[in-house]
Design an enzyme around this catalytic site. Sequence first.
Site, mmCIF file in Angstrom:
data_model
loop_
_atom_site.group_PDB
_atom_site.id
_atom_site.type_symbol
_atom_site.label_atom_id
_atom_site.label_comp_id
_atom_site.label_asym_id
_atom_site.label_seq_id
_atom_site.Cartn_x
_atom_site.Cartn_y
_atom_site.Cartn_z
ATOM 1 N N ASP A 118 -30.488 28.058 2.563
ATOM 2 C CA ASP A 118 -31.529 27.496 3.498
ATOM 3 C C ASP A 118 -30.615 26.834 4.350
ATOM 4 O OD1 ASP A 118 -30.940 25.499 1.803
ATOM 5 O OD2 ASP A 118 -32.808 25.257 0.736
ATOM 6 N N ASN A 142 -40.233 17.720 -6.542
ATOM 7 C CA ASN A 142 -41.413 18.488 -6.486
ATOM 8 C C ASN A 142 -41.660 19.878 -7.167
ATOM 9 O OD1 ASN A 142 -40.385 19.876 -4.440
ATOM 10 N ND2 ASN A 142 -41.959 19.281 -2.886
ATOM 11 N N GLU A 195 -41.762 25.423 -1.152
ATOM 12 C CA GLU A 195 -42.369 24.198 -1.412
ATOM 13 C C GLU A 195 -43.613 24.482 -2.270
ATOM 14 O OE1 GLU A 195 -40.811 21.546 -1.111
ATOM 15 O OE2 GLU A 195 -40.727 21.043 0.970
HETATM 16 C C1 F6R Z 1 -30.567 22.978 -1.100
HETATM 17 C C2 F6R Z 1 -31.867 23.332 -1.727
HETATM 18 C C3 F6R Z 1 -32.808 22.752 -2.144
HETATM 19 C C4 F6R Z 1 -32.321 21.360 -3.056
HETATM 20 C C5 F6R Z 1 -33.245 20.446 -3.847
HETATM 21 C C6 F6R Z 1 -32.347 19.431 -4.591
HETATM 22 O O1 F6R Z 1 -29.947 24.089 -0.491
HETATM 23 O O2 F6R Z 1 -32.413 24.426 -1.499
HETATM 24 O O3 F6R Z 1 -33.823 23.332 -3.090
HETATM 25 O O4 F6R Z 1 -31.492 22.160 -3.965
HETATM 26 O O5 F6R Z 1 -33.928 19.855 -2.880
HETATM 27 O O6 F6R Z 1 -31.614 18.746 -3.737
HETATM 28 P P1 F6R Z 1 -30.566 17.667 -4.350
HETATM 29 O O7 F6R Z 1 -29.415 18.420 -5.080
HETATM 30 O O8 F6R Z 1 -30.278 16.868 -3.127
HETATM 31 O O9 F6R Z 1 -31.396 16.598 -5.449
#
Ligand code: F6R
Length: 240
Positions: A67, A136, A143
């Site tokens: 992403d 979440n 999401e």
């Molecule tokens: C990042 C992504 C997100 C993260 C998730 C966890 O490319 O796609 O889904 O993997 O938000 O983020 P962290 O590792 O910062 O807790």
Amino acid sequence: MRFIVCSDYAEMCAECTKQISAQIILKPNSVLGLATGSTPIGVYENLVQLYQNNELDFSGVTTFNLDEYYPISADNTQSYHFFMQSHLFSKINIKPQNIHILDGMPADIEKECRDYEKAIVRSGGIDLQLLGIGKNGHIGFNEPGKNLNATTHLTDLTETTIESNARFFKNVNEVPRKALTMGISTILRSKKIILLASGFEKHMAVQSLLTDNINTQTPATMLKVHPDVLLICDKEAYEG
Ligand code: F6R
């Protein structure tokens, strides 16, 4: 879904590094799906170390990142382009033409998403997709409650995600409200998936993933339909 519970973050990263290294050694032209965020940073550090020790060669590897924020330019220090360059790509021998990250400022959003899907197919498909998990339960930026059979698309970020990611920005108002992301369908087409979860704040999401049926409120539960998913988490994420 198989899972491994590690004693701490370092052990989780070491376990994941083993899996990725094995993938590259067994198939030097592997196609890897990569994630950003705090969780994989230790894995990227380990991979850089292995490259520096001449134990891993990235010259045949192709990557697709999950992403990118929207709108954001690639040279913005908060962009995922910048993150990947500084944590991994500038430190290994991957060929620049083999790196794929969604453009955070595309002239035509739908074309950008369609072309990304086509590029994944043209590469032969993702052999190993690395994922983190949001508090979440999101994976990529898919999401809760959204269209969970989507391919690559533009999405609104939830307030939870915006607040979580504010730690990387000067203040919460600077966090982009949207992102381009691979969809759950894109992710599920990967041949193998590794999901990482570390720390107490991920416990609820991990518990929901392990105990709930597939549901749209915890997007990660969609991984249950995939035949080769490995969850690697630490004790805090597992036990709470
Ligand atoms: C990042 C992504 C997100 C993260 C998730 C966890 O490319 O796609 O889904 O993997 O938000 O983020 P962290 O590792 O910062 O807790």
